[in-house]
Design a protein around this motif. Structure first.
Motif, mmCIF file in Angstrom:
data_model
loop_
_atom_site.group_PDB
_atom_site.id
_atom_site.type_symbol
_atom_site.label_atom_id
_atom_site.label_comp_id
_atom_site.label_asym_id
_atom_site.label_seq_id
_atom_site.Cartn_x
_atom_site.Cartn_y
_atom_site.Cartn_z
ATOM 1 N N THR A 46 8.382 5.516 10.930
ATOM 2 C CA THR A 46 7.658 6.776 11.049
ATOM 3 C C THR A 46 8.649 7.917 11.133
ATOM 4 N N TYR A 50 4.453 11.017 9.971
ATOM 5 C CA TYR A 50 3.952 10.169 8.902
ATOM 6 C C TYR A 50 4.628 8.800 8.935
ATOM 7 N N TYR A 51 3.906 7.812 8.479
ATOM 8 C CA TYR A 51 4.483 6.502 8.199
ATOM 9 C C TYR A 51 5.212 6.593 6.857
ATOM 10 N N GLN A 89 0.159 4.387 8.592
ATOM 11 C CA GLN A 89 0.316 2.957 8.820
ATOM 12 C C GLN A 89 -1.034 2.246 8.733
#
Length: 230
Positions: A46, A50-51, A89
């Protein structure tokens, strides 16, 4: 994280072109968001809320630079297959996102909303830009869906005893390919989920979901920024 091209090596058919691709050699670096973290080998994690996911088949000649809501990936053909992107995710069937992209690549490439579901195990793509090979050329053609100002061809294919997020498995791919390439705009994923389901293609529990660049036996660079999302 697995190339459509490697699945469908027999595909052919040139894709539509997009106006104003950026020249990575002459672009103005001042127009790019500053990157804060750089990866050169496969990995996930991450960053900036954001992933991210980076897959490099040969761990060769690839640079993946991350910023907040943006990434810059460059690669050479020695990597063979590269899939890089940012997102979530845990994906969502109701995801709506808006993005911008700059493209300076050649060969078998794409930009797509990409992800997986489980129960059933499905790998899916909503492709906004496709390079020299159109993956729907070799799949089972299922019709079209109109969404976000464009038309997408829908197709399905099956992979047998292939790598997946659950190890070696047999699974389906659901694919939407925009009939006219674009570099940015809105993707309303629910429209594709509904269209797929109308042909009996149902997703299961959502796994990771990213706005991805893929390059197979190609070279170049893309800069992709998610500007808004739900």
């Amino acid at each position: 994280m697995f190339s459509i091209k490697s699945i469908l090596l027999v595909l052919a058919g040139a894709a539509a072109t997009v106006a104003l691709p950026f020249d990575v050699a002459t672009r103005d670096p001042g127009t790019l968001v500053e990157r804060d973290e750089t990866l050169t080998t496969s990995g996930t994690g991450t960053y900036g809320g954001y992933y991210y996911s980076l897959y490099i088949q040969n761990n060769c000649c690839t640079t993946f630079k991350l910023g907040t809501g943006t990434y810059d990936v460059s690669w050479a053909s020695g990597a063979e297959d590269v899939v890089a992107g940012i997102g979530w995710q845990t994906g969502s069937t109701s995801r709506v996102l808006t993005y911008t992209a700059k493209y300076g690549a050649t060969g078998d490439t794409l930009i797509a909303l990409y992800g997986w579901s489980t129960n059933p195990l499905v790998e899916y793509y909503v492709i906004d830009y496709v390079g020299t090979y159109n993956p729907c050329s070799g799949g089972t053609q299922l019709g079209q869906v109109t969404s976000d100002g464009g038309t997408y061809n829908i197709c399905e294919t099956t992979r047998t005893n292939a790598p997946s997020i659950q190890g070696t498995a047999t699974f389906h791919q659901y694919i939407s390919v925009r009939t006219s390439n674009r570099l940015g705009g809105t993707i309303t994923f629910a429209n594709h989920v509904k269209a797929w389901a109308s042909h009996g293609l149902n997703l299961g529990a959502m796994n990771y979901q990213i706005l991805a660049t893929e390059g197979y036996e190609s070279n170049g660079e893309t800069v992709v920024t998610i500007t808004s999302h739900n």
